[in-house]
Design an enzyme around this catalytic site. Structure first.
Site, mmCIF file in Angstrom:
data_model
loop_
_atom_site.group_PDB
_atom_site.id
_atom_site.type_symbol
_atom_site.label_atom_id
_atom_site.label_comp_id
_atom_site.label_asym_id
_atom_site.label_seq_id
_atom_site.Cartn_x
_atom_site.Cartn_y
_atom_site.Cartn_z
ATOM 1 N N LYS A 158 0.848 -1.197 0.000
ATOM 2 C CA LYS A 158 0.000 0.000 0.000
ATOM 3 C C LYS A 158 0.874 1.233 0.000
ATOM 4 O O LYS A 158 1.860 1.286 0.733
ATOM 5 C CB LYS A 158 -0.849 -0.018 1.289
ATOM 6 C CG LYS A 158 -1.818 1.132 1.386
ATOM 7 C CD LYS A 158 -3.131 0.749 0.759
ATOM 8 C CE LYS A 158 -4.092 1.902 0.601
ATOM 9 N NZ LYS A 158 -3.886 2.697 -0.582
ATOM 10 N N LYS A 171 5.450 2.462 -2.647
ATOM 11 C CA LYS A 171 5.399 3.882 -3.007
ATOM 12 C C LYS A 171 5.746 3.986 -4.480
ATOM 13 O O LYS A 171 6.487 3.148 -5.004
ATOM 14 C CB LYS A 171 6.425 4.674 -2.189
ATOM 15 C CG LYS A 171 6.082 6.147 -2.055
ATOM 16 C CD LYS A 171 4.965 6.348 -1.043
ATOM 17 C CE LYS A 171 4.705 7.811 -0.781
ATOM 18 N NZ LYS A 171 3.715 7.991 0.281
ATOM 19 N N THR A 173 -6.074 12.146 7.410
ATOM 20 C CA THR A 173 -4.726 12.304 7.966
ATOM 21 C C THR A 173 -4.737 13.372 9.054
ATOM 22 O O THR A 173 -4.202 13.168 10.148
ATOM 23 C CB THR A 173 -3.701 12.637 6.865
ATOM 24 O OG1 THR A 173 -3.840 11.691 5.793
ATOM 25 C CG2 THR A 173 -2.279 12.552 7.400
ATOM 26 N N ASN A 208 -3.764 20.079 2.832
ATOM 27 C CA ASN A 208 -4.849 19.209 3.297
ATOM 28 C C ASN A 208 -4.682 18.830 4.773
ATOM 29 O O ASN A 208 -5.585 19.019 5.587
ATOM 30 C CB ASN A 208 -4.904 17.944 2.424
ATOM 31 C CG ASN A 208 -5.918 16.938 2.954
ATOM 32 O OD1 ASN A 208 -5.629 16.175 3.868
ATOM 33 N ND2 ASN A 208 -7.106 16.945 2.412
ATOM 34 N N SER A 230 -7.808 4.761 4.290
ATOM 35 C CA SER A 230 -7.663 4.083 2.993
ATOM 36 C C SER A 230 -8.000 2.593 3.147
ATOM 37 O O SER A 230 -8.642 1.997 2.273
ATOM 38 C CB SER A 230 -6.226 4.220 2.477
ATOM 39 O OG SER A 230 -6.070 5.431 1.783
#
Length: 411
Positions: A66, A102, A185, A216, A344
């Site tokens: 992930k 990643k 987050t 964000n 997620s």
């Protein structure tokens, strides 16, 4: 020290504390797979241009890999490698059934039109579609990418494999994205802060906060600290910095930033030098921007009592030592900013079940995961007599090592 060197150093220290066998230690450091692909697309004017795309799949002992996909001119294999490894430990700390990955493309998104970005994303997906998947590797947005990028990946991947909403997370709601994902987050940072402060007999209400980065993560964290009675006294981003010792009206600042695109000229606070944000007088410092911002040059001047690492690798190892000697308590990135990957995971679960949750359920589950992870970290800090960073690293590395051994890695 670059991100890869710092991550490897923290990993080796955790491996020593855990007494890991040198063979398994070496095995855990080496990525499972590194992918490098060439992506050639026609630009809007008909000329051809080529970009290099990367995907580093670090570990899959605890589940599918992930991690985000970033579009940035400085995407390089070293950085992608470090971030993939960090994802392995982060998912293990949060106790979600994933490994780490990643990826990225070395490009400047603002120089590309929307149709050029779409073509680039589709070509990249065509090159890696047989190496990602619902049970293999699940990408997400990162720097320079967003929900639209994920929608294109989902569409292109589904042409090869049939409708597969769970192949990416951070999607638009209309395509199976999760409620609460955008704030996840920042909200996770707040839940992590609450868990840490409770341990010290404090709460967010009445404490002062300085926040570096108002994208964000920073803007959501600021909004939620403000709602809980915290005083956000200083905020900075790439456009500038503002301060108000009596607390900034965060909803008003958000409206100002939406309207003008910058923090400057906000009537409810005074302008300040962005470089002074990290050493500003506050109880809690929250770096939400780039890595390596706290270093040996400025660590001695930090006045905060707590640092919450909302960014990846904001504190380099030299600064870590200086701050620890000063008694500053640092909540490490591999735990503090794990809210995004946790939600997620909830999105992936909802897609697989074909059953979507309401936002309250998402936020309640996120709080439960973040609080439980904090208590697990504290348990290891006590048994190994180490700080929170090593508590988090030993927790993550131990879980991955155990899974690897149970699967029979020498077979």
């Amino acid at each position: 020290m670059n991100a890869l060197a710092a991550t490897n150093r923290n990993f080796r220290q955790a491996a020593r504390i855990l007494g890991l066998d040198s063979k398994i230690e070496k095995s855990l450091l080496i990525p499972f797979r590194e992918i490098k692909v060439e992506c050639t697309i026609p630009k809007d004017d008909g000329t051809l241009v080529s970009y290099v795309g990367f995907r580093v799949q670090h570990d899959n002992s605890r589940g599918p890999m992930k991690g985000g996909i970033r579009y940035h001119p400085e995407v390089d294999p070293d950085e992608v490698n470090a971030l993939a490894q960090l994802m392995t430990w982060k998912t293990a700390v949060a106790d979600i059934p994933y490994g780490g990955a990643k990826g990225g493309i070395g490009c400047t998104p603002k120089d590309l039109s929307k149709s050029e970005l779409e073509r680039l994303t589709r070509v990249f997906t065509q090159k890696i579609h047989d190496l990602i998947g619902v049970n293999t590797d699940v990408p997400a947005p990162d720097m320079g990418t967003n929900a639209q990028t994920m929608a294109w990946i989902l569409d292109e991947y589904s042409k090869f494999h049939g409708h597969s909403p769970a192949v990416v997370t951070g999607k638009p709601l209309d395509l199976g994205g999760s409620l609460g994902r955008e704030a996840a987050t920042g909200r996770g940072v707040v839940y992590a802060t609450e868990a840490l402060l409770a341990e010290h007999g404090k709460s967010i209400k009445g404490l002062t906060f300085a926040i570096q980065g108002f994208g964000n993560v920073g803007s959501w964290a600021a909004k939620l600290f403000h709602e809980r009675g915290g005083k956000v006294v200083a905020v900075s981003d790439i456009t500038g910095a503002v301060r108000n010792p009596n607390g900034i009206d965060i909803p008003a600042l958000l409206l100002h930033k939406d309207a003008t695109g910058k923090l400057a000229d906000f009537s409810g606070a005074d302008a300040m030098d962005s470089n002074d944000l990290l050493t500003h007088e506050c109880d809690v410092l929250v770096p939400c921007a780039l890595g390596g911002v706290l270093n040996r040059d400025n660590a001695g001047d930090v006045r905060a009592k707590f640092i919450i690492e909302a960014a990846n690798h904001p504190t380099d190892p030299d600064a870590d030592e200086i701050l620890s000697k000063k008694g500053v308590i640092i909540l490490p990135d591999i735990y503090a900013n794990a809210g995004g990957v946790t939600v997620s995971y909830f999105e992936w679960v909802q897609n697989i079940q074909g059953f979507m949750w309401d936002e309250d359920k998402v936020n309640q589950e996120l709080q439960r995961y973040m609080t439980k992870a904090f208590h697990n970290i504290k348990g290891l800090c006590q048994s190994h007599h180490c700080n929170l960073r090593m508590g988090a690293f030993t927790l993550g590395v131990n879980r991955v090592a155990r899974a690897t051994l149970l699967r029979g890695w020498e077979a």
